[in-house]
Design an enzyme around this catalytic site. Structure first.
Site: not given
Ligand code: KIV
Length: 282
Positions: A44-45, A83, A113, A115, A182
């Protein structure tokens, strides 16, 4: 052969480092997949490096699905991890399972993934129960940016370090196949890696992690709004792109582009006939 969650666990057992990079579109996915990376994270970056927001909080499930599908079309070997965006797994466990299911069914990822630590255990168990592999994400969790008070290193004092260890053990117990850690001090990350049987993929967590992940736009030097200390730039594509754009502008203005080799031709007599008609009309 496709890298799988079994490959993740085998790599940890054999002490082989796991490589992971983010991607958000077909072309980049294809390049890094052919380059041999083990896993591609559709992170989600993308909210920051692709969409231009200040955080990841604006990213929606529909955004994630769009980018996951694009990446999936480009990758043949890497395991694809998508994500779960902010609010897609917080409201209820039912919604979390449905949304994780959409990531797999529509987004074509092999795992999701999410959080968070202990508070996410029941959600993780329910998603795993639906046969969807889950990767955890601890330490600096960007979706909690307002609670954490900024992009800061985590786990530096005793209480926070112990809480992080407890969270990691609890996630392993809940059934995650790996954890992204992280912005955590190297020594603490090493301790967590030693305590867990599942791989820990570090980003800003030092060299003892079982694998590493970087945001592709950071490591290629494309995103320059903000560069965390833990990023290594393996290329400076921003400079290359600037040069290419300047050359293009210069060549178009001075008519050096396009050349004959970039151009299509047609029958000369027909062209002459068309010009003749043009002359008669004017
Ligand atoms: O969203 C993302 O790219 C991430 C990485 C920084 C691990 O969660």
């Amino acid at each position: 052969m496709r890298f799988t969650i079994q490959s993740f666990l085998e790599a940890k057992a054999k002490k082989e480092k796991i490589t992971m990079l983010t991607a958000y579109d077909y072309s980049m996915s294809k390049i890094i997949d052919e380059g041999g990376v083990d896993a591609i994270l559709i992170g989600d970056s993308l909210g920051m490096v692709v969409q231009g927001y200040e955080s990841t909080l604006e990213v929606t499930l529909e955004d994630m699905l769009y980018h996951c599908k694009s990446v999936a079309r480009g990758a043949k070997r890497a395991m694809l991890i998508g994500d779960m965006p902010f609010l897609s797994y917080h409201i209820s466990i039912t919604e979390a399972v449905r949304n994780a299911g959409r990531m797999v069914q529509e987004g074509k990822v092999h795992a999701v993934k999410l959080e968070g630590g202990r508070s996410m255990v029941e959600t993780i168990k329910a998603i795993v129960h639906a046969q969807i592999p889950v990767m955890g994400h601890l330490g600096l969790t960007p979706q909690s940016i307002h609670t954490l008070g900024g992009f800061k290193v985590q786990g530096k004092d005793e209480v926070k370090a112990k809480a992080l260890i407890e969270d990691a053990l609890t996630l392993e117990e809940a059934g995650v196949f790996g954890i992204v850690l992280e912005a955590v001090p190297e020594g603490l990350a090493q301790l967590i890696c030693e305590k867990l049987h599942i791989p820990v993929i570090g980003i800003g967590a030092g060299k003892y992690c079982d694998g590493q992940v970087l945001v592709i736009n950071d490591m290629l030097g494309i995103y320059s709004d903000f560069t965390p200390k833990f990023v290594k730039q393996y290329a400076n594509l921003k400079v290359n792109i600037n040069d290419a754009v300047s050359n293009y502008i210069e060549e178009v203005k001075t008519q050096r582009f396009p050349e004959a080799k970039h151009t299509f031709s047609m029958d000369g007599e027909l062209l002459e006939k068309l010009y003749e008609e043009k002359r008669r009309q004017s």
